[in-house]
Enzyme design. Sequence first.
Site, PDB file in Angstrom:
ATOM      1  N   ASP A 102       0.810  -1.169   0.061  1.00  9.45           N
ATOM      2  CA  ASP A 102      -0.012   0.163  -0.144  1.00  9.45           C
ATOM      3  C   ASP A 102       0.981   1.217  -0.125  1.00  9.45           C
ATOM      4  OD1 ASP A 102      -2.061   1.803   0.436  1.00  9.45           O
ATOM      5  OD2 ASP A 102      -2.889   1.084   2.114  1.00  9.45           O
ATOM      6  N   GLY A 103       1.203   1.839  -1.141  1.00  5.78           N
ATOM      7  CA  GLY A 103       1.805   3.285  -1.255  1.00  5.78           C
ATOM      8  C   GLY A 103       1.048   4.126  -1.941  1.00  5.78           C
ATOM      9  N   LYS A 104      -0.109   3.732  -2.403  1.00  2.65           N
ATOM     10  CA  LYS A 104      -0.841   4.833  -3.155  1.00  2.65           C
ATOM     11  C   LYS A 104       0.022   5.775  -4.137  1.00  2.65           C
ATOM     12  CE  LYS A 104      -4.597   4.617   0.236  1.00  2.65           C
ATOM     13  NZ  LYS A 104      -3.855   3.728   1.354  1.00  2.65           N
ATOM     14  N   ARG A 105       0.932   5.213  -4.877  1.00  2.00           N
ATOM     15  CA  ARG A 105       1.703   5.734  -5.845  1.00  2.00           C
ATOM     16  C   ARG A 105       1.219   5.992  -7.259  1.00  2.00           C
ATOM     17  NH1 ARG A 105       6.757   4.732  -2.567  1.00  2.00           N
ATOM     18  NH2 ARG A 105       5.359   4.548  -0.880  1.00  2.00           N
TER      19      ARG A 105
END
EC number: 4.1.1.23
Length: 301
Positions: A102-105
């Site tokens: 989960d990095g929301k990149r």
Amino acid sequence: MTFATQLNAAILRTGSVTCVGLDPRLEQLPKPLRESVSGDRKDSVAAAYTQFCCEIIDAVAGLVPCVKPQAAFFEQLGPAGMVSLGEVISHANRAGLIVITDGKRNDIGSTATAYADAYLGSAEPDRSPWGSDALTVSPYLGRDSLEPFVEVCDRRAAGIFVLVKTSNPGGGYLQDLSVDGKTVYQSVAELVTELNQTRLDADGYGPVGAVVGATYPEQLVEMRKAMPNSILLVPGFGAQGGSADDVRAAMDANGAGAVVNSSRHIIFAHKREEFSVKADESNWQDAVRAATVQMNEQLKG
Ligand SMILES: O=C(O)c1cc(=O)[nH]c(=O)n1[C@@H]1O[C@H](COP(=O)(O)O)[C@@H](O)[C@H]1O
């Protein structure tokens, strides 16, 4: 085997749609780990996070299909935290769990390619350095920012989860805006479905999954229909108030096609009265296992 095929197979094998979120926080660690930390030294905290997350992985392997390490809590520690994140992902790989980082990149296309190369793909020979099977991705920069991720998914049998309707109370500020007769989240859902079209596996699922929060059950029903080819990642269960009834619509007729994330309610289960642990909290892993079994049962019921 594609990412979607693997994740659905893992759901059926474990009989579970629970995704255990690995969101370590120093102040909530069980006593033995909190006491192992010297002062606020970042490398010492990072070592405690590694041990904590690896022991959670050992406790839930076989009970759930996947884990979701939240990069933020590791990044917060600087370089030592990033080493810890790498060790945690590798440990989950070895335990046979699918890893959704989960990095929301995201970024403009050429930079998006670098993020995709970094994070996507756990299988040899073209394994990524981080070795995660999937990554959470923001759609805000548009279609050409998502395509590089999808291309890497094709090459490395990986997946992405695009933020469509997030669980937080303020998510509607942009996502619920109406443009040309539809909301922004509905437009993102259309794009997600389009990106999957030429990439479907035998069950009709593609590599482009979608995040839809458990805290918006009506929109979850709507989004399940709008994105029939996407595996849904449903956060917001437990600590944010989402219940089993709220997420029931996310799963397909086989009981697959979605995973429901819970982080704090599982990993810090030693703090919940119903899962009492010894005063020294030395058996905190039992609480993690019990909370995971309880969530599995709730989602089946
Ligand atoms: O992408 C996510 O996983 C995510 C999207 C969203 O809409 N809401 C949301 O809570 N999350 C993540 O899911 C986790 C939720 O943690 P708990 O509330 O402790 O279960 C956190 O890591 C959040 O960053």
